[in-house]
Design a protein around this motif. Structure first.
Motif, PDB file in Angstrom:
ATOM      1  N   LEU A   1       0.945  -0.642   7.929  1.00 39.41           N
ATOM      2  CA  LEU A   1       1.897   0.461   7.681  1.00 39.41           C
ATOM      3  C   LEU A   1       2.196   0.388   5.995  1.00 39.41           C
ATOM      4  N   GLY A   2       1.628  -0.601   5.439  1.00 41.98           N
ATOM      5  CA  GLY A   2       1.850  -0.834   4.064  1.00 41.98           C
ATOM      6  C   GLY A   2       2.602  -1.622   3.386  1.00 41.98           C
ATOM      7  N   PHE A   3       3.274  -2.587   4.332  1.00 40.54           N
ATOM      8  CA  PHE A   3       4.354  -3.417   3.929  1.00 40.54           C
ATOM      9  C   PHE A   3       3.553  -4.690   3.467  1.00 40.54           C
TER      10      PHE A   3
ATOM     11  N   ALA B   1       0.924  -1.101  -0.120  1.00 38.81           N
ATOM     12  CA  ALA B   1      -0.006   0.094  -0.008  1.00 38.81           C
ATOM     13  C   ALA B   1       0.853   1.202  -0.130  1.00 38.81           C
TER      14      ALA B   1
ATOM     15  N   HIS C   1       1.450  -4.954   8.166  1.00 39.37           N
ATOM     16  CA  HIS C   1       0.500  -4.752   7.174  1.00 39.37           C
ATOM     17  C   HIS C   1      -0.345  -3.190   6.940  1.00 39.37           C
TER      18      HIS C   1
ATOM     19  N   VAL D   1      -8.584  -5.509   9.503  1.00 39.51           N
ATOM     20  CA  VAL D   1      -7.715  -6.406   9.225  1.00 39.51           C
ATOM     21  C   VAL D   1      -6.640  -6.872  10.253  1.00 39.51           C
TER      22      VAL D   1
ATOM     23  N   PRO E   1       1.471   8.651  10.724  1.00 43.56           N
ATOM     24  CA  PRO E   1       0.767   9.250  11.741  1.00 43.56           C
ATOM     25  C   PRO E   1       1.633   8.775  13.134  1.00 43.56           C
TER      26      PRO E   1
ATOM     27  N   CYS F   1      -2.464   2.754   6.539  1.00 48.31           N
ATOM     28  CA  CYS F   1      -2.713   3.424   5.179  1.00 48.31           C
ATOM     29  C   CYS F   1      -3.555   2.438   4.351  1.00 48.31           C
ATOM     30  N   ARG F   2      -4.250   1.632   4.789  1.00 45.48           N
ATOM     31  CA  ARG F   2      -4.892   0.747   3.932  1.00 45.48           C
ATOM     32  C   ARG F   2      -6.386   0.934   4.330  1.00 45.48           C
TER      33      ARG F   2
ATOM     34  N   ILE G   1      -3.404   4.464  12.518  1.00 47.05           N
ATOM     35  CA  ILE G   1      -2.227   4.552  11.825  1.00 47.05           C
ATOM     36  C   ILE G   1      -2.174   3.871  10.381  1.00 47.05           C
TER      37      ILE G   1
ATOM     38  N   ARG H   1       2.399   4.149   1.191  1.00 45.50           N
ATOM     39  CA  ARG H   1       2.619   4.666   2.660  1.00 45.50           C
ATOM     40  C   ARG H   1       2.984   6.088   2.478  1.00 45.50           C
TER      41      ARG H   1
END
Lengths: 95, 244
Positions: B201-203, A83, B199, B160, A90, B154-155, B152, A85
Protein backbone atom coordinates in the motif's frame (compact mmCIF):
# COMPACT_ATOMS: atom_id res chain seq x y z
CA UNK A 1 2.06 -36.45 15.36
CA UNK A 2 3.04 -39.60 17.22
CA UNK A 3 5.76 -39.58 19.83
CA UNK A 4 7.98 -41.75 17.62
CA UNK A 5 7.59 -39.47 14.58
CA UNK A 6 8.28 -36.43 16.69
CA UNK A 7 11.37 -38.00 18.28
CA UNK A 8 12.77 -39.04 14.88
CA UNK A 9 12.19 -35.56 13.50
CA UNK A 10 13.97 -33.93 16.44
CA UNK A 11 16.90 -36.32 16.02
CA UNK A 12 17.21 -35.62 12.28
CA UNK A 13 17.03 -31.86 12.88
CA UNK A 14 19.68 -32.06 15.59
CA UNK A 15 21.95 -34.04 13.26
CA UNK A 16 21.36 -31.68 10.33
CA UNK A 17 22.20 -28.65 12.47
CA UNK A 18 25.36 -30.20 13.91
CA UNK A 19 26.94 -32.26 11.10
CA UNK A 20 25.04 -31.09 8.01
CA UNK A 21 26.62 -29.05 5.21
CA UNK A 22 27.77 -25.62 6.28
CA UNK A 23 25.63 -23.02 4.50
CA UNK A 24 27.34 -19.71 3.83
CA UNK A 25 25.99 -16.54 2.29
CA UNK A 26 27.17 -16.53 -1.32
CA UNK A 27 27.67 -12.76 -1.28
CA UNK A 28 29.13 -12.04 2.15
CA UNK A 29 30.64 -15.38 3.13
CA UNK A 30 28.89 -15.23 6.50
CA UNK A 31 27.97 -18.59 7.98
CA UNK A 32 24.19 -19.00 7.91
CA UNK A 33 23.83 -22.43 9.47
CA UNK A 34 24.00 -26.12 8.73
CA UNK A 35 21.58 -28.39 6.91
CA UNK A 36 21.33 -31.65 4.99
CA UNK A 37 21.14 -31.03 1.23
CA UNK A 38 19.56 -34.07 -0.36
CA UNK A 39 19.12 -34.41 -4.15
CA UNK A 40 15.82 -36.14 -4.80
CA UNK A 41 14.01 -36.65 -8.09
CA UNK A 42 15.52 -33.62 -9.77
CA UNK A 43 15.08 -31.39 -6.72
CA UNK A 44 17.16 -30.61 -3.66
CA UNK A 45 15.59 -31.05 -0.23
CA UNK A 46 16.95 -28.64 2.37
CA UNK A 47 16.53 -30.26 5.77
CA UNK A 48 17.01 -28.49 9.08
CA UNK A 49 18.19 -25.06 7.97
CA UNK A 50 17.17 -22.51 10.61
CA UNK A 51 17.36 -19.45 8.36
CA UNK A 52 15.52 -18.03 5.38
CA UNK A 53 17.68 -18.13 2.27
CA UNK A 54 17.34 -17.71 -1.49
CA UNK A 55 18.98 -20.25 -3.80
CA UNK A 56 21.18 -18.66 -6.48
CA UNK A 57 23.52 -19.97 -9.14
CA UNK A 58 26.94 -18.57 -8.33
CA UNK A 59 28.95 -16.38 -10.69
CA UNK A 60 32.12 -18.16 -11.89
CA UNK A 61 35.34 -16.55 -13.06
CA UNK A 62 36.30 -19.55 -15.21
CA UNK A 63 33.92 -20.65 -17.95
CA UNK A 64 32.96 -24.28 -17.39
CA UNK A 65 30.30 -26.12 -19.33
CA UNK A 66 30.34 -29.22 -17.16
CA UNK A 67 29.71 -27.68 -13.70
CA UNK A 68 27.77 -24.84 -12.17
CA UNK A 69 27.30 -24.22 -8.47
CA UNK A 70 24.15 -23.46 -6.59
CA UNK A 71 24.54 -21.40 -3.41
CA UNK A 72 22.39 -19.45 -1.00
CA UNK A 73 22.07 -15.90 0.11
CA UNK A 74 20.05 -13.89 2.57
CA UNK A 75 17.77 -11.01 1.65
CA UNK A 76 18.93 -7.67 2.96
CA UNK A 77 16.70 -6.35 5.77
CA UNK A 78 13.61 -4.56 4.41
CA UNK A 79 14.34 -0.86 3.94
CA UNK A 80 11.94 0.27 1.25
CA UNK A 81 11.08 3.95 0.94
CA UNK A 82 7.56 5.25 0.94
CA UNK A 83 5.74 4.79 -2.34
CA UNK A 84 3.25 7.20 -3.82
CA UNK A 85 -0.18 5.87 -2.99
CA UNK A 86 -3.13 6.27 -5.33
CA UNK A 87 -5.92 8.59 -4.15
CA UNK A 88 -8.37 5.72 -4.35
CA UNK A 89 -6.74 2.36 -3.66
CA UNK A 90 -7.89 -0.44 -5.98
CA UNK A 91 -10.61 -2.75 -4.76
CA UNK A 92 -8.70 -5.80 -3.47
CA UNK A 93 -11.60 -8.10 -4.27
CA UNK A 94 -11.80 -7.01 -7.93
CA UNK A 95 -10.38 -9.43 -10.50
CA UNK B 1 0.17 16.01 19.83
CA UNK B 2 0.49 12.25 19.17
CA UNK B 3 -1.96 10.00 20.96
CA UNK B 4 -1.38 6.24 21.00
CA UNK B 5 -4.04 3.56 21.35
CA UNK B 6 -2.71 0.33 22.90
CA UNK B 7 -4.74 -2.62 21.63
CA UNK B 8 -4.32 -5.69 23.82
CA UNK B 9 -5.48 -8.99 22.35
CA UNK B 10 -6.37 -11.68 24.85
CA UNK B 11 -8.55 -14.74 25.31
CA UNK B 12 -7.81 -15.29 29.01
CA UNK B 13 -10.34 -15.40 31.90
CA UNK B 14 -11.54 -12.13 33.40
CA UNK B 15 -9.27 -12.20 36.48
CA UNK B 16 -6.18 -12.76 34.33
CA UNK B 17 -7.26 -9.96 32.00
CA UNK B 18 -7.61 -7.53 34.90
CA UNK B 19 -4.17 -8.50 36.21
CA UNK B 20 -2.81 -7.78 32.74
CA UNK B 21 -4.51 -4.38 32.59
CA UNK B 22 -3.18 -3.49 36.05
CA UNK B 23 0.34 -4.23 34.82
CA UNK B 24 -0.18 -2.19 31.66
CA UNK B 25 -1.50 0.77 33.67
CA UNK B 26 1.95 1.13 35.21
CA UNK B 27 3.34 2.01 31.77
CA UNK B 28 0.53 3.59 29.74
CA UNK B 29 -2.63 5.53 30.57
CA UNK B 30 -5.63 3.31 31.27
CA UNK B 31 -7.77 5.24 28.82
CA UNK B 32 -5.27 4.41 26.07
CA UNK B 33 -5.95 0.67 26.46
CA UNK B 34 -8.46 -1.06 24.20
CA UNK B 35 -9.11 -4.67 25.05
CA UNK B 36 -9.72 -6.92 22.04
CA UNK B 37 -11.22 -10.11 23.39
CA UNK B 38 -11.13 -13.46 21.65
CA UNK B 39 -12.34 -15.66 24.52
CA UNK B 40 -15.85 -16.59 25.60
CA UNK B 41 -18.73 -14.11 25.73
CA UNK B 42 -19.27 -14.97 29.42
CA UNK B 43 -15.72 -13.99 30.33
CA UNK B 44 -15.97 -10.90 28.15
CA UNK B 45 -19.06 -9.76 30.04
CA UNK B 46 -17.23 -10.18 33.35
CA UNK B 47 -14.33 -7.88 32.47
CA UNK B 48 -14.70 -4.47 34.19
CA UNK B 49 -12.81 -2.47 31.59
CA UNK B 50 -14.86 -0.04 29.59
CA UNK B 51 -12.85 0.16 26.38
CA UNK B 52 -13.25 -3.33 24.96
CA UNK B 53 -14.43 -5.12 21.85
CA UNK B 54 -15.49 -8.72 21.43
CA UNK B 55 -13.94 -10.32 18.37
CA UNK B 56 -16.32 -12.87 16.90
CA UNK B 57 -14.13 -14.21 14.12
CA UNK B 58 -13.48 -17.88 13.37
CA UNK B 59 -10.22 -16.91 11.64
CA UNK B 60 -8.89 -15.72 15.02
CA UNK B 61 -9.95 -18.87 16.87
CA UNK B 62 -7.70 -21.32 15.07
CA UNK B 63 -6.08 -24.36 16.69
CA UNK B 64 -3.15 -24.94 14.37
CA UNK B 65 -2.46 -21.26 13.76
CA UNK B 66 0.10 -21.62 10.97
CA UNK B 67 -1.62 -24.30 8.91
CA UNK B 68 -5.04 -22.72 9.35
CA UNK B 69 -3.49 -19.32 8.54
CA UNK B 70 -4.73 -17.50 11.61
CA UNK B 71 -5.85 -13.95 10.91
CA UNK B 72 -6.11 -10.85 13.12
CA UNK B 73 -8.30 -9.18 10.51
CA UNK B 74 -11.34 -9.34 12.78
CA UNK B 75 -9.33 -7.74 15.59
CA UNK B 76 -8.09 -4.93 13.36
CA UNK B 77 -11.57 -4.27 11.94
CA UNK B 78 -13.18 -4.20 15.41
CA UNK B 79 -10.47 -1.87 16.73
CA UNK B 80 -10.70 0.45 13.71
CA UNK B 81 -14.48 0.65 14.12
CA UNK B 82 -14.06 1.46 17.83
CA UNK B 83 -11.54 4.20 16.99
CA UNK B 84 -13.92 6.03 14.65
CA UNK B 85 -14.59 9.46 16.09
CA UNK B 86 -11.65 9.15 18.49
CA UNK B 87 -8.51 11.13 17.84
CA UNK B 88 -5.76 8.54 18.28
CA UNK B 89 -2.88 9.21 15.90
CA UNK B 90 -1.02 5.91 16.34
CA UNK B 91 -1.77 2.29 17.25
CA UNK B 92 0.29 -0.15 19.26
CA UNK B 93 -0.94 -3.73 18.95
CA UNK B 94 0.17 -6.35 21.49
CA UNK B 95 -0.81 -9.87 22.42
CA UNK B 96 -1.61 -10.72 26.05
CA UNK B 97 1.78 -12.35 26.60
CA UNK B 98 3.77 -9.32 25.44
CA UNK B 99 4.80 -7.32 28.51
CA UNK B 100 5.65 -3.64 28.50
CA UNK B 101 8.65 -2.90 30.73
CA UNK B 102 9.22 0.86 30.50
CA UNK B 103 7.03 3.78 31.51
CA UNK B 104 7.64 5.77 28.34
CA UNK B 105 7.02 2.86 25.97
CA UNK B 106 4.75 4.75 23.58
CA UNK B 107 7.10 7.74 23.49
CA UNK B 108 10.02 5.46 22.59
CA UNK B 109 7.96 3.85 19.84
CA UNK B 110 6.98 7.25 18.46
CA UNK B 111 10.61 8.38 18.51
CA UNK B 112 11.81 5.23 16.73
CA UNK B 113 9.05 5.56 14.13
CA UNK B 114 10.15 9.16 13.51
CA UNK B 115 13.85 8.22 13.38
CA UNK B 116 13.08 5.55 10.80
CA UNK B 117 10.70 7.85 8.88
CA UNK B 118 8.41 4.83 8.95
CA UNK B 119 4.67 4.17 9.14
CA UNK B 120 4.94 0.74 10.75
CA UNK B 121 7.34 -0.97 13.17
CA UNK B 122 7.47 -4.74 13.56
CA UNK B 123 9.53 -7.40 15.29
CA UNK B 124 11.65 -9.83 13.25
CA UNK B 125 10.70 -8.04 10.06
CA UNK B 126 12.27 -9.77 7.10
CA UNK B 127 11.84 -10.27 3.39
CA UNK B 128 10.89 -13.85 2.57
CA UNK B 129 9.95 -14.00 -1.13
CA UNK B 130 11.84 -16.67 -3.08
CA UNK B 131 13.23 -18.12 0.15
CA UNK B 132 12.72 -21.39 2.02
CA UNK B 133 10.46 -19.63 4.59
CA UNK B 134 7.78 -22.25 5.21
CA UNK B 135 4.96 -19.71 5.48
CA UNK B 136 6.01 -18.05 2.22
CA UNK B 137 6.23 -21.35 0.37
CA UNK B 138 2.78 -22.40 1.53
CA UNK B 139 1.31 -19.08 0.38
CA UNK B 140 3.22 -19.18 -2.91
CA UNK B 141 1.47 -22.45 -3.74
CA UNK B 142 -1.87 -20.66 -3.57
CA UNK B 143 -2.86 -19.56 -7.11
CA UNK B 144 -4.60 -16.45 -5.75
CA UNK B 145 -1.64 -15.21 -3.70
CA UNK B 146 0.49 -13.30 -6.21
CA UNK B 147 -2.44 -12.03 -8.32
CA UNK B 148 -3.80 -10.36 -5.19
CA UNK B 149 -0.61 -8.35 -4.64
CA UNK B 150 -0.41 -7.51 -8.35
CA UNK B 151 -3.90 -5.99 -8.09
CA UNK B 152 -3.33 -3.83 -5.05
CA UNK B 153 0.33 -2.84 -5.10
CA UNK B 154 1.53 0.67 -5.82
CA UNK B 155 5.16 -0.52 -5.94
CA UNK B 156 7.23 -1.65 -8.93
CA UNK B 157 7.78 -5.22 -7.65
CA UNK B 158 4.55 -6.97 -6.67
CA UNK B 159 6.39 -10.17 -5.66
CA UNK B 160 7.98 -8.72 -2.52
CA UNK B 161 6.67 -10.60 0.52
CA UNK B 162 7.46 -9.52 4.08
CA UNK B 163 7.02 -11.33 7.36
CA UNK B 164 7.04 -10.24 10.99
CA UNK B 165 5.99 -11.63 14.34
CA UNK B 166 2.35 -10.75 14.90
CA UNK B 167 2.71 -9.14 18.31
CA UNK B 168 4.05 -5.71 19.15
CA UNK B 169 3.48 -3.88 15.90
CA UNK B 170 3.23 -0.08 15.92
CA UNK B 171 1.27 1.82 13.27
CA UNK B 172 0.37 5.29 12.18
CA UNK B 173 -3.39 5.70 12.27
CA UNK B 174 -3.56 5.96 8.48
CA UNK B 175 -1.63 2.75 7.95
CA UNK B 176 -3.66 0.90 10.57
CA UNK B 177 -6.98 2.09 9.17
CA UNK B 178 -5.98 0.95 5.68
CA UNK B 179 -4.87 -2.42 7.06
CA UNK B 180 -8.23 -2.84 8.76
CA UNK B 181 -10.13 -1.70 5.67
CA UNK B 182 -8.47 -4.18 3.31
CA UNK B 183 -10.16 -7.58 3.41
CA UNK B 184 -8.24 -10.77 2.78
CA UNK B 185 -9.84 -12.24 -0.34
CA UNK B 186 -8.47 -15.63 0.71
CA UNK B 187 -6.81 -16.73 3.97
CA UNK B 188 -3.34 -15.35 4.60
CA UNK B 189 -1.34 -15.88 7.77
CA UNK B 190 -1.09 -13.10 10.32
CA UNK B 191 2.71 -12.96 10.06
CA UNK B 192 2.54 -12.49 6.27
CA UNK B 193 -0.55 -10.41 5.45
CA UNK B 194 -0.15 -7.23 7.60
CA UNK B 195 3.49 -6.41 6.77
CA UNK B 196 3.16 -7.33 3.09
CA UNK B 197 -0.05 -5.33 2.78
CA UNK B 198 1.49 -2.26 4.44
CA UNK B 199 4.43 -2.48 2.03
CA UNK B 200 2.31 -2.83 -1.09
CA UNK B 201 0.00 0.00 0.00
CA UNK B 202 3.07 2.23 -0.06
CA UNK B 203 3.78 2.50 3.65
CA UNK B 204 7.32 2.26 4.97
CA UNK B 205 7.79 -0.61 7.41
CA UNK B 206 10.87 -1.12 9.56
CA UNK B 207 12.16 -3.55 12.15
CA UNK B 208 12.46 -2.61 15.82
CA UNK B 209 16.23 -3.13 15.52
CA UNK B 210 17.96 -3.91 18.83
CA UNK B 211 14.60 -4.44 20.53
CA UNK B 212 13.85 -7.45 18.35
CA UNK B 213 16.01 -9.73 20.50
CA UNK B 214 13.54 -9.35 23.36
CA UNK B 215 10.73 -10.81 21.25
CA UNK B 216 10.57 -14.38 20.01
CA UNK B 217 7.91 -16.88 19.06
CA UNK B 218 8.19 -19.69 21.56
CA UNK B 219 8.67 -20.39 25.25
CA UNK B 220 7.77 -18.57 28.44
CA UNK B 221 10.17 -15.83 29.55
CA UNK B 222 8.49 -15.10 32.87
CA UNK B 223 11.81 -15.62 34.68
CA UNK B 224 13.61 -13.12 32.42
CA UNK B 225 11.59 -9.97 33.13
CA UNK B 226 14.08 -8.13 35.35
CA UNK B 227 17.11 -9.27 33.36
CA UNK B 228 15.49 -8.08 30.15
CA UNK B 229 14.63 -4.71 31.65
CA UNK B 230 18.23 -4.32 32.89
CA UNK B 231 19.46 -5.20 29.41
CA UNK B 232 17.40 -2.37 27.90
CA UNK B 233 14.20 -4.12 26.85
CA UNK B 234 11.15 -1.96 26.21
CA UNK B 235 8.96 -5.07 26.06
CA UNK B 236 9.33 -8.82 26.49
CA UNK B 237 7.59 -11.67 24.64
CA UNK B 238 6.38 -14.31 25.26
CA UNK B 239 5.53 -14.21 28.97
CA UNK B 240 2.68 -16.66 29.11
CA UNK B 241 2.33 -17.49 32.80
CA UNK B 242 2.46 -13.96 34.25
CA UNK B 243 -1.34 -13.65 34.54
CA UNK B 244 -2.03 -17.15 35.82
Amino acid sequence: MSFLTSAVRRLVLALARSVGSKIVDAETGAVIGRAFLVPWRGRIAVIGLDAEVKPVFLPQKRLTYWKQELGFKLHTPPDFPHAVRPQHPPDPSAR
Amino acid sequence: MPSVLNILLTHQPADAVMAMIEWWQKWVARDSILLAYGGSREDFAAIPHEARVFVDDARLRTRDHQRERQSYGGVFRAAAAWMQGRDFTHVHFAEYDHLPLVSDLNQRQLALLADERADVLGFHLRRVDDTNCAHYLQHAADPDFFPFWERITCRPDPRVVLSMIATGSFWTREAFDQLAATPEPHPMYVEIFPPTLAHHLGFRIRDYGPQTRFVRNFGDRVSEIENARSAGAWTLHPVKSRWG
